[in-house]
Write a protein that holds these residues in place. Structure first.
Motif, PDB file in Angstrom:
ATOM      1  N   ILE A 150     -26.373  -9.543 -13.436  1.00  0.00           N
ATOM      2  CA  ILE A 150     -27.712  -8.970 -13.294  1.00  0.00           C
ATOM      3  C   ILE A 150     -27.927  -8.526 -14.711  1.00  0.00           C
ATOM      4  N   ALA A 151     -27.177  -7.582 -15.223  1.00  0.00           N
ATOM      5  CA  ALA A 151     -27.083  -6.949 -16.333  1.00  0.00           C
ATOM      6  C   ALA A 151     -26.135  -7.394 -17.441  1.00  0.00           C
ATOM      7  N   GLU A 152     -26.424  -7.551 -18.588  1.00  0.00           N
ATOM      8  CA  GLU A 152     -25.569  -8.160 -19.769  1.00  0.00           C
ATOM      9  C   GLU A 152     -25.000  -7.042 -20.638  1.00  0.00           C
ATOM     10  N   THR A 153     -23.983  -7.129 -21.182  1.00  0.00           N
ATOM     11  CA  THR A 153     -23.658  -6.262 -22.257  1.00  0.00           C
ATOM     12  C   THR A 153     -23.556  -7.052 -23.711  1.00  0.00           C
ATOM     13  N   LEU A 154     -23.501  -6.480 -24.677  1.00  0.00           N
ATOM     14  CA  LEU A 154     -23.507  -7.008 -26.040  1.00  0.00           C
ATOM     15  C   LEU A 154     -22.241  -8.063 -26.184  1.00  0.00           C
ATOM     16  N   MET A 155     -21.100  -7.722 -25.566  1.00  0.00           N
ATOM     17  CA  MET A 155     -20.039  -8.588 -25.665  1.00  0.00           C
ATOM     18  C   MET A 155     -19.691  -9.058 -24.197  1.00  0.00           C
ATOM     19  N   SER A 156     -18.920 -10.163 -24.188  1.00  0.00           N
ATOM     20  CA  SER A 156     -18.506 -10.746 -22.655  1.00  0.00           C
ATOM     21  C   SER A 156     -17.191 -11.565 -22.866  1.00  0.00           C
ATOM     22  N   VAL A 157     -16.565 -11.972 -21.953  1.00  0.00           N
ATOM     23  CA  VAL A 157     -15.288 -12.417 -21.851  1.00  0.00           C
ATOM     24  C   VAL A 157     -15.621 -13.836 -21.378  1.00  0.00           C
ATOM     25  N   ASN A 158     -15.035 -14.964 -22.324  1.00  0.00           N
ATOM     26  CA  ASN A 158     -15.334 -16.363 -21.936  1.00  0.00           C
ATOM     27  C   ASN A 158     -14.351 -16.932 -20.974  1.00  0.00           C
ATOM     28  N   ASN A 159     -14.533 -18.064 -20.478  1.00  0.00           N
ATOM     29  CA  ASN A 159     -13.602 -18.691 -19.660  1.00  0.00           C
ATOM     30  C   ASN A 159     -12.268 -18.755 -20.026  1.00  0.00           C
ATOM     31  N   ALA A 160     -12.123 -18.514 -21.432  1.00  0.00           N
ATOM     32  CA  ALA A 160     -10.606 -18.766 -21.679  1.00  0.00           C
ATOM     33  C   ALA A 160     -10.186 -17.291 -21.922  1.00  0.00           C
ATOM     34  N   GLY A 161     -10.707 -16.088 -21.470  1.00  0.00           N
ATOM     35  CA  GLY A 161     -10.320 -14.997 -21.424  1.00  0.00           C
ATOM     36  C   GLY A 161     -10.387 -14.330 -22.638  1.00  0.00           C
ATOM     37  N   VAL A 162     -11.107 -14.955 -23.526  1.00  0.00           N
ATOM     38  CA  VAL A 162     -11.362 -14.529 -25.153  1.00  0.00           C
ATOM     39  C   VAL A 162     -12.772 -13.822 -25.170  1.00  0.00           C
ATOM     40  N   LEU A 163     -12.755 -12.476 -26.168  1.00  0.00           N
ATOM     41  CA  LEU A 163     -14.056 -11.981 -26.141  1.00  0.00           C
ATOM     42  C   LEU A 163     -14.969 -12.918 -26.942  1.00  0.00           C
ATOM     43  N   ALA A 164     -16.215 -13.042 -26.391  1.00  0.00           N
ATOM     44  CA  ALA A 164     -17.370 -13.941 -26.903  1.00  0.00           C
ATOM     45  C   ALA A 164     -18.507 -12.939 -26.797  1.00  0.00           C
ATOM     46  N   GLY A 165     -19.631 -13.277 -27.334  1.00  0.00           N
ATOM     47  CA  GLY A 165     -21.219 -13.023 -27.574  1.00  0.00           C
ATOM     48  C   GLY A 165     -21.518 -12.863 -25.893  1.00  0.00           C
ATOM     49  N   GLY A 166     -22.263 -11.511 -25.747  1.00  0.00           N
ATOM     50  CA  GLY A 166     -22.888 -11.870 -24.319  1.00  0.00           C
ATOM     51  C   GLY A 166     -24.409 -11.503 -24.769  1.00  0.00           C
ATOM     52  N   LEU A 167     -24.996 -10.566 -24.948  1.00  0.00           N
ATOM     53  CA  LEU A 167     -26.137 -10.312 -25.345  1.00  0.00           C
ATOM     54  C   LEU A 167     -26.326 -10.433 -26.873  1.00  0.00           C
ATOM     55  N   ALA A 168     -25.417 -10.316 -27.712  1.00  0.00           N
ATOM     56  CA  ALA A 168     -25.207 -10.637 -29.055  1.00  0.00           C
ATOM     57  C   ALA A 168     -24.915 -12.053 -29.272  1.00  0.00           C
ATOM     58  N   ALA A 169     -25.833 -12.624 -30.057  1.00  0.00           N
ATOM     59  CA  ALA A 169     -25.559 -13.892 -30.344  1.00  0.00           C
ATOM     60  C   ALA A 169     -24.742 -14.199 -31.614  1.00  0.00           C
ATOM     61  N   SER A 170     -24.478 -12.977 -32.556  1.00  0.00           N
ATOM     62  CA  SER A 170     -23.438 -12.911 -33.559  1.00  0.00           C
ATOM     63  C   SER A 170     -23.396 -11.581 -33.904  1.00  0.00           C
ATOM     64  N   TRP A 171     -22.295 -11.360 -34.502  1.00  0.00           N
ATOM     65  CA  TRP A 171     -22.027 -10.119 -35.230  1.00  0.00           C
ATOM     66  C   TRP A 171     -21.233 -10.215 -36.687  1.00  0.00           C
ATOM     67  N   GLU A 172     -21.372  -8.935 -37.248  1.00  0.00           N
ATOM     68  CA  GLU A 172     -20.540  -9.042 -38.513  1.00  0.00           C
ATOM     69  C   GLU A 172     -20.345  -7.494 -38.755  1.00  0.00           C
ATOM     70  N   THR A 173     -19.201  -7.351 -39.636  1.00  0.00           N
ATOM     71  CA  THR A 173     -18.813  -5.977 -39.937  1.00  0.00           C
ATOM     72  C   THR A 173     -18.761  -5.769 -41.502  1.00  0.00           C
ATOM     73  N   SER A 174     -18.918  -4.493 -41.786  1.00  0.00           N
ATOM     74  CA  SER A 174     -18.857  -4.412 -43.314  1.00  0.00           C
ATOM     75  C   SER A 174     -17.281  -4.210 -43.719  1.00  0.00           C
ATOM     76  N   PRO A 175     -17.119  -4.453 -45.153  1.00  0.00           N
ATOM     77  CA  PRO A 175     -15.801  -4.649 -45.783  1.00  0.00           C
ATOM     78  C   PRO A 175     -14.870  -3.413 -45.221  1.00  0.00           C
TER      79      PRO A 175
END
Lengths: 325, 511
Positions: free
Chosen positions: B58-83
């Motif tokens: 019903i509700a989504e989080t920014l990140m989620s877990v895919n079928n392989a058990g690995v972190l994947a995007g949820g509501l976030a389509a993509s993400w990046e981090t500063s150096p």
């Protein structure tokens, strides 16, 4: 008639006030005397056991003022009650009234269905046993004794297995659809009907052996009509009075049966609030159950008085049914 | 004669009732997926029962877990981090809509995350300095680098709700999420009905309607599964497993979960401070017996703290924990414990007594504790079992009265065990972890992992942590929990998330 209703109203108010104070104060002190730290318990109820730690317990303690002395907490509750407020749940934060109002509806639904079913079953079984006698009476007697001695939890499990798992007639458990009430109501009804059947039977035995009943048959009334006209009113009174006494069993049974059948009633809320140490909800739920008992008991008492010509003062009627005893 | 007429009437009535019920069921069964689990919906607040709403999609989080058990995007389509890893930027799915029809904006997401920060929950330990909104982006600024941030943002308490979900006082009044299902009826605490959300921006699920029932008693869940009326039933009592496995109409599933039953030891007490005593406790445990007889799953026997399902953390070559009574007795003797005539160990005139606390939220725990009690008695330790409320364990940790506790600790609070390790093995131990014990070596490794050391060093750091825990045994692993569930023959394409973030109902199809 008016006097009976007026005195019943007055009595229910006095009893309700008394029950409210006693139940509230008792549940307050009983909960406080339980071992363990309430802040940790409430945190477990709120966030689940994986997330309980000293930090979440400290947050709960600060938010709810659990460090206040007991008498201050109790006074707050009594003050709230005097202005018809039940306080707020420590776990969910919503008002206890909002928390419990839907559960009261669910419990009333279940207990009324169970009570009506119990009376119907009790009267039918008791009447068959007395009128037919022989082996069938013997079987009914044994069944009633077993039912009276069986805890509702066991009856519920057996009904689930038989009617839901094997025959697939009814859903095992659940809430929200019409058929969901049948199994839990039947469970409670079976636990109660044994006693009612035995009362019906013993009363009917007296009636059937009386001269008046014999005369009714001699003058040509068929058995059914004789039972209906002459025995039914005489049996109704003690049955009603007895089933009123059994309400206490019903309210007790509701606590177990609701949890088993996932029925969101007051009993279920009570069990959860005790585990979570949610004192305002415990007080509220115990209070509701106490008041429910007072109201139902008064209804039964009033009905008995209205039905019993000996107690219906002022109209001077002495009905022949009263003579059967 | 007349009485028999009444009897016939009663029978006719009962038959009519049963007929009506059967009819109502055939009408009501128009493809509603029935899900049963022990977890009640105590509240709509994400920090309390939020997992119910994310598991039911019903509700989504920014990140989620895919079928392989690995972190994947949820509501976030993509993400990046500063150096310097102090600034994270999450781009939201552009087409995402809340169930009230409003678009999912960065402002709405920020509001939900800021509220999560004010509630007790995992997000508070993620070093977050500030969360702000840029057009289409959520920006998270940190005080210091925090490598597992993505996993923390998959926790149900960080679910993103529409602004209309909140009351004027900031509390959550209703759950308006952005997932493939929306709430059609909510009856707290027992029942939640959902239906497909037509404006969902992803693939439309095949299951149209779902009905969730919380049934707290194991007997009830077992029979719901057996009756075939429930399509997905989670968590079965060990005693019901054999019966359900024998039913052709029910499919039974066992999945290894990142949750370990362990013995928490107060190493601050003189009797448990000696590592040889803790090793002796471990050697006295018959884990095979417990796994077979109590958990009914021989593979549940723990050989180290992390189960094989936590591939990154489970160390393959590690010497497994063993059952060896002779060695246990030797170690205890070396630590100065001598048996008296009755076989109970004594040291300095004091008998070896301890109270083992446990709780019944997981029905297997009290049984494991009583088995342990008997096993410890074999090496001369007189242990008492106290079945208490789960909160007595953190409370006993806080006031120092706890001696031993049998717990079932989840390493999937977020989809990265580091969140649990951070809580359990800090410098002062943790409510559900070490007590009176800490290890500079483990702390160093944990710090490096959290602050984001380079990718190549990480396996070595993880293996260091697992090895230290295996030798020092501040918490003694007993069994790896298996999640038991069952499904009806009506559904296909079933899969399970070991991190329990989702029931994956949107992937199911009717047969």
């Amino acid at each position: 008639m008016f006097r009976i209703l007026f005195s019943a109203g007055l009595r229910v108010l006095t009893q309700a006030g008394f029950v409210a104070v006693v139940v509230g104060v008792l549940s307050f002190f009983l909960t406080r005397s339980l071992p363990g730290d309430a802040a940790f318990r409430i945190a477990a109820g709120r966030y689940g056991y994986d997330n309980v730690n000293a930090a979440s317990a400290a947050a709960v303690r600060a938010e709810l003022g659990l460090d206040l002395p007991a008498w201050q907490q109790l006074l707050t509750w009594v003050g709230d009650l005097a202005s018809f407020r039940l306080g707020q749940s420590m776990v969910s934060g919503e008002s206890v009234f909002e928390h419990l109002a839907p559960t009261l509806g669910a419990t009333l639904h279940l207990s009324l269905a169970a009570w009506v079913l119990a009376v119907v079953l009790g009267v039918v079984l008791g009447t068959i046993a007395e009128v037919r006698r022989g082996w069938i009476a013997h079987v009914i007697d044994k069944v009633c004794t077993v039912l009276r001695g069986s805890p509702p939890f066991l009856i519920g499990l057996l009904l689930m297995l038989g009617l839901a798992v094997h025959l697939k007639w009814l859903p095992v458990a659940g809430y929200g659809d019409t058929e969901n009430v049948v199994l839990p109501a039947l469970t409670l009804a079976l636990a109660l009907c044994g006693g009612i059947a035995q009362v019906v039977r013993s009363r009917l035995e007296q009636v059937l052996a009386s001269d008046a009943f014999e005369f009714a048959q001699i003058k040509g009334l068929p058995l059914g009509a004789a039972l209906w006209r002459h025995a039914a009113p005489a049996v109704a009174l003690p049955t009603l009075a007895y089933s009123g006494v059994q309400l206490i069993l019903l309210i007790e049974g509701v606590v177990v049966v609701e949890t088993l059948f996932a029925w969101p009633g007051v009993g279920h809320a009570l069990v959860h609030s005790v585990v979570e140490r949610d004192v305002p909800v415990i007080q509220g739920a115990a209070l509701l159950m106490g008041l429910l008992f007072v109201v139902l008991n008064t209804l039964v008492d009033t009905a008995v008085k209205l039905l019993d010509p000996r107690q219906r003062e002022g109209n001077g009627a002495v009905a022949s049914e009263g003579e059967f005893a | 004669m007349k009485a028999s007429r009444y009897l016939h009437l009663a029978i006719a009535g009962a038959t009519a009732l049963a007929g009506h019920v059967a009819w109502a069921q055939s009408q009501g069964a128009d493809r509603t997926l029935s899900v049963v689990a022990p977890w009640e919906i105590s509240n709509v607040d994400p920090s309390k029962a939020g997992y119910v709403f994310t598991r039911l999609e019903i509700a989504e989080t920014l990140m989620s877990v895919n079928n392989a058990g690995v972190l994947a995007g949820g509501l976030a389509a993509s993400w990046e981090t500063s150096p310097d890893q102090l600034k994270w930027r999450f781009k939201l799915r552009p087409g995402a809509k809340f169930h009230d029809g409003t678009p999912v904006t960065a402002e709405a997401a920020v509001k939900s995350l800021e509220r999560a920060l004010t509630q007790p929950g995992v997000l508070r330990s993620a070093n977050i300095k500030k969360i702000s909104a840029a057009p289409g982006n959520v920006v998270v600024e940190l005080d210091k680098p925090f490598a597992p941030l993505l996993a923390y943002l998959a926790h149900s308490s960080t679910q993103i709700l529409a602004p209309a979900s909140y009351g004027t006082d900031g509390s959550v009044k209703t759950v308006i999420g952005s997932g493939p299902y929306k709430i059609s009826k909510l009856q707290i605490p027992q029942r939640l009905d959902t239906e497909r959300f037509a404006q969902y921006d992803g693939k439309a699920p095949a299951i149209e309607k779902v009905s969730y029932l919380a049934a707290s008693r194991g007997e009830t869940r077992g029979m719901l599964a057996e009756s075939g009326k429930a399509d997905l039933v989670f968590t079965h009592d060990a005693v019901a497993i054999d019966r359900l496995k024998g039913k052709s109409s029910v499919q039974f599933h066992t999945i290894s979960m990142p949750r370990t039953v362990s013995l928490k030891v107060n190493a601050g007490l003189p009797k448990f401070a000696d590592v040889r005593v803790r090793q002796a406790l471990s050697l006295a445990m018959d884990r095979e017996g417990i796994a077979k007889a109590i958990l009914r799953e021989p593979t549940a026997q723990a050989t180290q703290i992390f189960p094989p399902s936590l591939g990154d953390w489970h160390v393959k070559g590690l010497k497994p924990l063993e059952h060896n009574l002779a060695q246990a007795r030797e170690l205890l003797k070396a630590a100065g414990w001598q048996p008296d005539a009755s076989g109970i160990l004594h040291k300095d005139g004091q008998p070896f007594k301890a109270t083992m606390r446990t709780f019944s939220d997981r029905p297997e725990l009290p049984r494991v504790a009583t088995a342990l009690q008997a096993q410890l008695r074999q090496v001369g330790i007189d242990a008492a079992v106290a079945i208490v409320n789960s909160s007595e364990i953190p409370a006993g940790h806080a006031d120092g009265t706890l001696e031993l506790a049998v717990v079932a600790r989840s390493y999937a609070l977020v989809p990265d065990p580091i969140a649990t390790l951070q809580q359990d093995y800090g410098p002062k131990g943790g409510d559900w972890g070490a007590m009176g014990w800490s290890s500079p070596q483990l702390l160093g490794a944990l710090d490096s992992l959290i602050s984001g050391s380079d990718e190549k060093a990480r396996p070595q750091l993880r293996s260091t942590i697992t090895s230290v825990l295996q030798t020092e045994l501040p918490v003694i692993p007993i069994a790896w929990i298996q999640q038991t569930s069952s499904s009806s023959a009506r559904i296909a394409n079933l899969s399970f998330d070991p991190y329990e973030t989702s029931y994956r109902i949107s992937q199911l199809v009717w047969k």
